[in-house]
Design a protein around this motif. Structure first.
Motif, PDB file in Angstrom:
ATOM      1  N   PRO A   1      18.973 165.005  42.631  1.00 59.11           N
ATOM      2  CA  PRO A   1      18.386 163.936  41.825  1.00 59.11           C
ATOM      3  C   PRO A   1      18.050 164.374  40.407  1.00 59.11           C
ATOM      4  O   PRO A   1      18.011 163.538  39.504  1.00 59.11           O
ATOM      5  CB  PRO A   1      17.114 163.573  42.605  1.00 59.11           C
ATOM      6  CG  PRO A   1      17.385 164.008  44.003  1.00 59.11           C
ATOM      7  CD  PRO A   1      18.238 165.235  43.884  1.00 59.11           C
ATOM      8  N   TRP A   2      17.788 165.658  40.211  1.00 55.04           N
ATOM      9  CA  TRP A   2      17.462 166.138  38.863  1.00 55.04           C
ATOM     10  C   TRP A   2      18.699 166.386  38.009  1.00 55.04           C
ATOM     11  O   TRP A   2      18.591 166.862  36.882  1.00 55.04           O
ATOM     12  CB  TRP A   2      16.617 167.411  38.947  1.00 55.04           C
ATOM     13  CG  TRP A   2      17.249 168.521  39.730  1.00 55.04           C
ATOM     14  CD1 TRP A   2      18.082 169.496  39.244  1.00 55.04           C
ATOM     15  CD2 TRP A   2      17.116 168.778  41.120  1.00 55.04           C
ATOM     16  NE1 TRP A   2      18.464 170.339  40.256  1.00 55.04           N
ATOM     17  CE2 TRP A   2      17.882 169.925  41.423  1.00 55.04           C
ATOM     18  CE3 TRP A   2      16.421 168.164  42.161  1.00 55.04           C
ATOM     19  CZ2 TRP A   2      17.978 170.462  42.709  1.00 55.04           C
ATOM     20  CZ3 TRP A   2      16.501 168.692  43.449  1.00 55.04           C
ATOM     21  CH2 TRP A   2      17.275 169.822  43.713  1.00 55.04           C
ATOM     22  N   GLY A   3      19.874 166.046  38.545  1.00 51.87           N
ATOM     23  CA  GLY A   3      21.108 166.260  37.788  1.00 51.87           C
ATOM     24  C   GLY A   3      21.451 165.149  36.822  1.00 51.87           C
ATOM     25  O   GLY A   3      22.385 165.283  36.028  1.00 51.87           O
ATOM     26  N   GLY A   4      20.712 164.025  36.871  1.00 57.14           N
ATOM     27  CA  GLY A   4      21.000 162.911  35.981  1.00 57.14           C
ATOM     28  C   GLY A   4      20.372 163.073  34.615  1.00 57.14           C
ATOM     29  O   GLY A   4      19.802 164.129  34.297  1.00 57.14           O
TER      30      GLY A   4
ATOM     31  N   TRP B   1      12.754 162.594  41.046  1.00 53.47           N
ATOM     32  CA  TRP B   1      12.288 163.900  41.504  1.00 53.47           C
ATOM     33  C   TRP B   1      11.059 164.330  40.732  1.00 53.47           C
ATOM     34  O   TRP B   1      10.765 163.838  39.642  1.00 53.47           O
ATOM     35  CB  TRP B   1      13.380 164.959  41.299  1.00 53.47           C
ATOM     36  CG  TRP B   1      13.712 165.195  39.845  1.00 53.47           C
ATOM     37  CD1 TRP B   1      14.526 164.441  39.044  1.00 53.47           C
ATOM     38  CD2 TRP B   1      13.183 166.226  39.003  1.00 53.47           C
ATOM     39  NE1 TRP B   1      14.554 164.937  37.775  1.00 53.47           N
ATOM     40  CE2 TRP B   1      13.758 166.049  37.709  1.00 53.47           C
ATOM     41  CE3 TRP B   1      12.325 167.297  39.214  1.00 53.47           C
ATOM     42  CZ2 TRP B   1      13.463 166.885  36.643  1.00 53.47           C
ATOM     43  CZ3 TRP B   1      12.028 168.150  38.148  1.00 53.47           C
ATOM     44  CH2 TRP B   1      12.595 167.930  36.873  1.00 53.47           C
ATOM     45  N   THR B   2      10.337 165.252  41.327  1.00 50.16           N
ATOM     46  CA  THR B   2       9.251 165.934  40.657  1.00 50.16           C
ATOM     47  C   THR B   2       9.077 167.284  41.334  1.00 50.16           C
ATOM     48  O   THR B   2       9.729 167.596  42.331  1.00 50.16           O
ATOM     49  CB  THR B   2       7.947 165.114  40.696  1.00 50.16           C
ATOM     50  OG1 THR B   2       6.985 165.721  39.831  1.00 50.16           O
ATOM     51  CG2 THR B   2       7.380 165.030  42.106  1.00 50.16           C
ATOM     52  N   VAL B   3       8.204 168.104  40.798  1.00 50.24           N
ATOM     53  CA  VAL B   3       7.826 169.366  41.421  1.00 50.24           C
ATOM     54  C   VAL B   3       6.322 169.327  41.662  1.00 50.24           C
ATOM     55  O   VAL B   3       5.556 168.932  40.772  1.00 50.24           O
ATOM     56  CB  VAL B   3       8.193 170.576  40.542  1.00 50.24           C
ATOM     57  CG1 VAL B   3       7.785 171.883  41.236  1.00 50.24           C
ATOM     58  CG2 VAL B   3       9.678 170.579  40.222  1.00 50.24           C
TER      59      VAL B   3
ATOM     60  N   ARG C   1      18.312 173.118  33.332  1.00 52.25           N
ATOM     61  CA  ARG C   1      18.664 172.198  32.248  1.00 52.25           C
ATOM     62  C   ARG C   1      17.768 170.956  32.284  1.00 52.25           C
ATOM     63  O   ARG C   1      17.244 170.521  31.244  1.00 52.25           O
ATOM     64  CB  ARG C   1      20.125 171.779  32.374  1.00 52.25           C
ATOM     65  CG  ARG C   1      20.600 170.873  31.236  1.00 52.25           C
ATOM     66  CD  ARG C   1      22.025 170.421  31.477  1.00 52.25           C
ATOM     67  NE  ARG C   1      22.115 169.588  32.683  1.00 52.25           N
ATOM     68  CZ  ARG C   1      23.258 169.250  33.265  1.00 52.25           C
ATOM     69  NH1 ARG C   1      24.405 169.682  32.787  1.00 52.25           N
ATOM     70  NH2 ARG C   1      23.252 168.485  34.340  1.00 52.25           N
ATOM     71  N   ALA C   2      17.566 170.401  33.491  1.00 51.73           N
ATOM     72  CA  ALA C   2      16.717 169.214  33.606  1.00 51.73           C
ATOM     73  C   ALA C   2      15.295 169.527  33.172  1.00 51.73           C
ATOM     74  O   ALA C   2      14.645 168.720  32.495  1.00 51.73           O
ATOM     75  CB  ALA C   2      16.736 168.701  35.044  1.00 51.73           C
ATOM     76  N   TRP C   3      14.821 170.699  33.549  1.00 59.81           N
ATOM     77  CA  TRP C   3      13.451 171.091  33.188  1.00 59.81           C
ATOM     78  C   TRP C   3      13.308 171.255  31.677  1.00 59.81           C
ATOM     79  O   TRP C   3      12.343 170.790  31.079  1.00 59.81           O
ATOM     80  CB  TRP C   3      13.101 172.388  33.910  1.00 59.81           C
ATOM     81  CG  TRP C   3      11.677 172.760  33.769  1.00 59.81           C
ATOM     82  CD1 TRP C   3      11.150 173.647  32.873  1.00 59.81           C
ATOM     83  CD2 TRP C   3      10.574 172.238  34.527  1.00 59.81           C
ATOM     84  NE1 TRP C   3       9.779 173.714  33.022  1.00 59.81           N
ATOM     85  CE2 TRP C   3       9.405 172.870  34.031  1.00 59.81           C
ATOM     86  CE3 TRP C   3      10.471 171.317  35.557  1.00 59.81           C
ATOM     87  CZ2 TRP C   3       8.147 172.597  34.557  1.00 59.81           C
ATOM     88  CZ3 TRP C   3       9.207 171.047  36.080  1.00 59.81           C
ATOM     89  CH2 TRP C   3       8.069 171.672  35.587  1.00 59.81           C
ATOM     90  N   ALA C   4      14.278 171.899  31.063  1.00 61.98           N
ATOM     91  CA  ALA C   4      14.207 172.133  29.627  1.00 61.98           C
ATOM     92  C   ALA C   4      14.301 170.839  28.833  1.00 61.98           C
ATOM     93  O   ALA C   4      13.696 170.712  27.766  1.00 61.98           O
ATOM     94  CB  ALA C   4      15.320 173.089  29.205  1.00 61.98           C
TER      95      ALA C   4
END
Length: 291
Positions: free
Chosen positions: A12-15, A169-171, A245-248
């Protein structure tokens, strides 16, 4: 090197980073994922101990509830459930997903008329029951200006033969599906002193679907939560790369709404431990923590 983990084949974090509607059409056969042998064991415990936090219904919602229950029975080949329970509650006991019935009263907006919410991500049934789209999404940055009209149009025009899906998504440091309080999750994250970078943190991924009720006209909103320890990504370099990448690229409003400030040191330590190209600076959680 071990083979890639199938759980992270399409994360899910790939978008695109940040907020978006992100709906896609899925086949009818993919509507309900299954995968939990006895969901009623988990849910019945919550129905007994915190009933108002996980269940609610409004007057006049039983016809829509009954249609939901019938659709789920037909989809999964189930027998009718106990007649002494509200139909939506009985249907929710038999699937891993949470179920939210949205109906549109004459002259009003789409409103939560009944719901079973045993894995809500930091909100509870008593907070959602009776609220319309604007009230439900009020805390989402930019919802009123950017998304409200489009979301209402999707609800109004959704054909009965289509099912739409979106994921987010989340962490978090919260390790259970039932997650009523964001503040408790933040406190747990800030108290972590892990021996390994990222230990004690979890990817909390949410799969949502929308489906029209052809007879009563409502819309059923389903929510399925998947929890994965962050450390499970360590052996999948591609999954780590995509997460880095998603995080950055996650914008500040996204981080603030998701409460990511408290988990930032742990996530960035994990990415560094995996030798992933994480962000250039470490965010000070004190700058973004809600007051």
């Amino acid at each position: 090197m071990p083979p890639p983990d199938s759980r992270f084949a399409d994360p899910p974090w790939g978008g695109p980073p940040g907020f978006g509607i992100g709906l896609r059409r899925i086949p009818t056969g993919d509507w309900l994922e299954g995968g939990e042998a006895r969901p009623w064991v988990r849910k019945d415990r919550l129905f007994r101990t915190v009933p108002d936090k996980v269940w609610g219904e409004t007057e006049g919602s039983r016809p829509g509830q009954a249609e939901v229950a019938e659709m789920i029975r037909q989809s999964l080949g189930l027998r009718p459930g106990a007649p002494d329970r509200p139909p939506l509650l009985e249907a929710a006991r038999r699937v891993p997903d949470d179920l939210v019935l949205m109906e549109k009263p004459d002259g009003g907006d789409w409103t939560v008329s009944a719901l079973s919410l045993c894995a809500g991500s930091f909100f509870t049934a008593d907070e959602a029951l009776g609220r319309d789209l604007a009230a439900l999404h009020g805390p989402v940055p930019g919802f009123r200006d950017r998304f409200q009209v489009r979301v209402r149009r999707i609800f109004d025009r959704l054909p009965a033969d289509q099912i739409l899906e979106r994921r987010n998504w989340t962490v978090t440091a919260w390790s259970r599906l039932y997650a009523p309080e964001a503040a408790a999750a933040r406190r747990r994250a800030l108290a972590l002193r892990p021996r390994r970078p990222g230990a004690g943190l979890f990817l909390r991924c949410e799969r949502q679907t929308l489906r029209r009720l052809p007879r009563t006209g409502g819309v059923l909103f389903t929510i399925r939560i998947h929890l994965t320890p962050l450390r499970d990504l360590a052996d999948d370099p591609e999954a780590v790369r995509i997460l880095a990448r998603a995080w950055a690229e996650a914008p500040k409003d996204f981080r603030g709404y998701k409460g990511l400030a408290a988990v930032t040191p742990g996530v960035e330590a994990f990415l560094a431990d995996c030798a992933a190209p994480g962000p250039q600076t470490v965010t000070d959680f004190r700058e973004e923590s809600p007051s």
